[in-house]
Design a protein around this motif. Structure first.
Motif: not given
Length: 433
Positions: A43-50, A152-161
């Motif tokens: 199965r294939l699913r989306e787990v986040g966005r860049s 103070g630098r937030p994690p990237m969305p890819e890292s969060v995913a």
């Protein structure tokens, strides 16, 4: 037969053409075909966005409670990672499901970076074309590396995913599929994997690859066997101080909170056999000083060239400017470390070769980025800057080809070795103690 005793089909190309790396879009199409062909297992699913809104896609095979996570495409200039994720899915689906085990393959962790590097994949896979389309982000823009607490630098969305996926799956094994442009194969581990080193070495030999026995990426790390390195614990004194590389601030170490071992698997595009030579170099200090001098001079020249590049007002140039600036800031620190910390001690042929490769590769990367930034620039000043950057590229490529004997490793062999390494790591961890 594999060295686990289970028969698998011979590794085949991803399609009917000569084996090559797929783009992320081609990998997505291949993954969708597999999911449609094997709906009971896949199965294939989306787990986040860049950051730019591109989907991060996870291909899962089987449904057992014990999970293995494979991260493809963490660095955009290493297309073996995305190719390897698809190839692993094919191999897993070619054999019966292993009871109680499931595999989860993230096709491409950095699709934005991959888009900036994709031009190479559409034509001949030559060294010169690779660098015509080269892109690799600065450290702070690499999704596997997490910001330090309090930065103070937030994690990237890819890292969060990815960290969210680790928390969801709680894997016993995480494999990160990396490649090196020039050198040998090696594996970096967050913890011991009994039996892996020997089988990893046999797999590399089978693929015609040298093991990198004194890797620049693991200076000061424990090495229980040639080509195998254990990531240092926080505060270790032996690690390099020239690079802002802190394995403890990474998604590799993050997985340890769930008991996972992470394996960073490296395979070269162009093999350099001398990185496998652990014997003392006959003229190590002199050769190292020469490499440091070459790197320093090139970095000074390229810093002056970058100042002449008209990039203001071009938002799309931002990532390329930042990676050029990052590499030029790192270069003098690297050369200084070689002279201060490496030269006084015994030097293997592998270590000296590695320094020479870095001294050629780092300016090659920056000069290649400068040529991309200058693509639309006009006028005599731009042309003069372009000519100097071209000269650096030509000289660096010549040294890599002729001084170091860099030889292309067919994509089939890269894929075969990396796939065997992932499956072997899982087998070793699943063996009863």
């Amino acid at each position: 037969m594999t060295d686990t005793g289970r028969r698998i089909r011979p590794l085949r190309p991803l399609d009917s053409r000569p084996a090559r790396y797929p783009t992320p879009a081609q990998a997505e199409c291949a993954a969708r075909r597999l999911a449609l062909r094997h709906p009971d297992r896949c199965r294939l699913r989306e787990v986040g966005r860049s950051r730019a809104g591109r989907p991060l896609l996870l291909l899962s095979v089987d449904r057992g409670p014990r999970t293995a996570l494979v991260v493809g495409g963490p660095h955009p200039n290493e297309p073996i990672g995305t190719a390897g994720a698809v190839r692993l899915a094919e191999l897993l689906l070619d054999r019966p499901a292993r009871p109680g085990l499931s595999w989860h393959l993230l096709l491409c962790l950095d699709p934005d970076g991959a888009a900036l590097n994709a031009g190479w994949l559409d034509g001949p896979l030559t060294m010169s074309r690779h660098y015509e389309h080269f892109f690799r982000p600065a450290f702070e823009e690499q999704p596997e590396l997490l910001p330090a607490p309090g930065s103070g630098r937030p994690p990237m969305p890819e890292s969060v995913a990815l960290t969210g996926l680790i928390d969801e799956l709680r894997p016993f094994l995480q494999c990160s599929l990396h490649g090196v442009d020039f050198g040998g194969s090696f594996v970096q581990l967050t913890g011991p994997v009994p039996g892996l080193s020997e089988r990893f070495a046999r797999s590399a030999e089978r693929a015609g690859l040298p093991l990198d026995v004194d890797s620049y990426d693991a200076i000061g790390w424990a090495s229980p066997a040639p080509g195998t390195y254990l990531m240092p614990v926080p505060g270790s004194s032996g690690a390099s101080w020239a690079l802002p590389d802190e394995p403890e601030l990474s998604t590799w170490s993050y997985a340890a909170r769930h008991g996972a071992v992470s394996a960073v698997l490296e395979v070269p595009m162009w093999a350099v056999d001398a990185v496998g030579d652990a014997r003392p170099h006959p003229a190590g200090p002199r050769a190292l000083a020469s490499a440091a001098r070459e790197l320093t001079v090139r970095a000074e020249e390229l810093t002056a060239l970058l100042a002449r590049v008209p990039v203001h007002g071009h938002e799309a140039y931002g990532p390329m400017v930042r990676t050029a600036e990052f590499n030029l800031a790192v270069a003098p620190r690297v050369a200084e470390e070689w002279l201060d910390r490496w030269r006084p001690g015994p030097l293997s042929s592998s270590r000296v070769t590695t320094a020479g490769l870095v001294a050629a590769r780092l300016p090659l990367r920056v000069a290649s980025i400068l040529l991309r930034l200058l693509a639309d620039a006009r006028g005599p000043g731009a042309e003069a800057t372009r000519e100097r950057a071209r000269a650096v590229v030509a000289d660096s490529l010549d040294r890599l080809r002729h001084r170091f004997g860099a030889r292309w490793v067919p994509v089939q062999e890269q894929l075969a070795h990396q796939s065997r390494a992932v499956l072997t790591a899982a087998d070793c961890l699943l063996q009863p103690r």
